[in-house]
Design a protein around this motif. Structure first.
Motif, mmCIF file in Angstrom:
data_model
loop_
_atom_site.group_PDB
_atom_site.id
_atom_site.type_symbol
_atom_site.label_atom_id
_atom_site.label_comp_id
_atom_site.label_asym_id
_atom_site.label_seq_id
_atom_site.Cartn_x
_atom_site.Cartn_y
_atom_site.Cartn_z
ATOM 1 N N ASP A 160 42.930 -67.618 26.280
ATOM 2 C CA ASP A 160 42.275 -67.375 24.985
ATOM 3 C C ASP A 160 41.508 -68.637 24.585
ATOM 4 O OD1 ASP A 160 42.573 -65.579 22.238
ATOM 5 O OD2 ASP A 160 42.532 -67.726 21.804
ATOM 6 N N ILE A 183 33.107 -65.850 19.499
ATOM 7 C CA ILE A 183 34.320 -66.051 20.292
ATOM 8 C C ILE A 183 34.927 -64.691 20.615
ATOM 9 C CG2 ILE A 183 36.609 -67.140 20.334
ATOM 10 C CD1 ILE A 183 34.278 -69.117 20.042
ATOM 11 N N VAL A 184 35.298 -64.495 21.867
ATOM 12 C CA VAL A 184 36.005 -63.275 22.267
ATOM 13 C C VAL A 184 37.437 -63.662 22.632
ATOM 14 C CG1 VAL A 184 36.037 -61.314 23.850
ATOM 15 C CG2 VAL A 184 33.849 -62.294 23.126
ATOM 16 N N PRO A 185 38.414 -63.255 21.797
ATOM 17 C CA PRO A 185 39.807 -63.627 22.094
ATOM 18 C C PRO A 185 40.282 -62.921 23.362
ATOM 19 C CG PRO A 185 39.755 -62.007 20.327
ATOM 20 C CD PRO A 185 38.306 -62.384 20.630
ATOM 21 N N ALA A 186 41.435 -63.329 23.866
ATOM 22 C CA ALA A 186 41.907 -62.771 25.133
ATOM 23 C C ALA A 186 43.428 -62.777 25.196
ATOM 24 C CB ALA A 186 41.338 -63.575 26.297
ATOM 25 N N ILE A 187 43.940 -62.089 26.197
ATOM 26 C CA ILE A 187 45.374 -62.115 26.478
ATOM 27 C C ILE A 187 45.729 -63.523 26.953
ATOM 28 C CG2 ILE A 187 47.211 -61.173 27.928
ATOM 29 C CD1 ILE A 187 45.575 -58.574 28.149
#
Lengths: 249, 249
Positions: free
Chosen positions: B116, B138-142
């Motif tokens: 992330d 921003i692209v959140p992530a696992i």
């Protein structure tokens, strides 16, 4: 894989994390599983459509078979009452026996989970009851807190920062102690606990740095400094954020 | 949106979280952005292909323009040395001026981020330097930790459990104090700190409950109880997990 699985060709139970709520923040794996699902199951409050069900809606096929697991109680009985435990335990048992019966006839079941399935999720109560009798696979997901810190446009942790995740249901002393000993913090389950949480943030001199995010990654997302937030209670989908300020070159 | 953005039609800088490493654990949004990318940027150690670059590889178009940001130092100089800060700060500045020059000519840039982007990530050092001069999304992530607890096949937190995230670089006393005061814990940055971490887990009587996950969600994933782990140092992609045991009906 259990012996039973090999012999009877049981269907697989998938605990699929949906992420924070925006449909394209679902993982590619979750998206594919849900599009191809023949059976879905999901929790919801009685009389509601169900949040998980709503997130997945655009991906579901027309002839998907749905199993809505309706909570028999939510906040009507305090969770410390033995009656609460008894009612919920019975509810999970009933849900599991239906899910297991699908698996036993070879049907895969996609259980729709808000957020990440293993992070404070209701699915875990199903999981512990079926993991020894059905094949289960878990698909992790973006947590609501990840969407919340992204929404604040500030990184949550740097370098060696300690991050502590707290529930607003903890008592004041615990909240204060934890806030004193951490760099960054996330507080969830705010609801009626907002007054107590604010008090803990004030007494540890962290109130002015706190943000509150409502409905992170959903259409109605809001981000505010907590000191500007004038609601008395916060909605279920709210998260308080204290950003770390660790080492940075 | 800054004034500059409106006037000059700057390109957007996307900090895109790739998640823990399995390509289908990327979000649908990240997958789409990377497939359509004309410019990518990523960190790597000198002389390596770069882990983020490798994860994204199958999605990239043939004519994507790549900007590899090669760390000038990693562990050769201790992070407490002022020289370390100076060298890294200069490195980030150089990276940012290239990224900004792309944005200024109207080019979008996808910055590939492991895990992330806002959770202990190198991207954050780029972000703080460009957020006022370029439009950024921003692209959140696992997170890697989410993949790690999923790999253990046990939920990480229940009910009101406190979860504390710790870096193995903290000193022994801090680790012990934090482990004593939490229900669940995640320990990252293990590497050379494994001996100290084990000592902290032993002295707080939590050693027997700890798991270690190497390469969570990657092809070479392993899950072991820490007491069965016989390596002296752990690889970079290792995470120690202590599961919460909170309220459950």
């Amino acid at each position: 894989m259990t012996k039973q699985h090999i012999i009877s060709r049981q269907g697989v139970i998938y605990g699929v994390g949906l992420g924070p709520g925006a449909i394209d923040l679902m993982s590619v794996r979750a998206d594919k599983l849900i599009r191809e699902a023949k059976n879905i199951a999901f929790f919801r409050k009685s009389g509601r459509r169900g949040h998980a069900r709503q997130i997945a809606h655009p991906l579901l096929s027309n002839n998907v078979v749905e199993f809505a697991m309706e909570y028999p109680v939510t906040t009507e009985i305090p969770s410390t009452d033995p009656q609460y435990n008894y009612i919920l335990s019975d509810f999970y048992k009933t849900c599991c026996s239906h899910i297991q019966s699908l698996s036993d006839t070879g049907e895969d079941v996609i259980i729709l989970c808000e957020g990440d399935p293993f992070f404070y999720g209701s699915f875990m109560h199903i999981y512990t009851r079926i993991q020894d009798v059905c094949p289960v696979e878990i698909v992790p997901a973006i947590t609501g807190m990840s969407a919340a810190w992204t929404a604040t446009k500030m990184p949550i942790t740097w370098g060696d920062d300690i991050l502590t995740i707290l529930m607003g249901t903890l008592d004041l002393t615990q909240l204060e102690m934890q806030l004193r000993d951490t760099d960054a913090a996330i507080i969830m389950k705010i609801g009626q606990n907002l007054g107590k949480i604010k008090q803990a943030l004030r007494s540890t001199r962290r109130f002015d740095d706190a943000y509150i995010v409502e409905y992170a990654a959903m259409a109605n997302q809001t981000v505010q400094r907590l000191c500007d937030y004038d609601q008395e209670h916060a909605p279920y989908f709210s998260i308080i954020i204290l950003h770390g300020q660790g080492r940075r070159p």
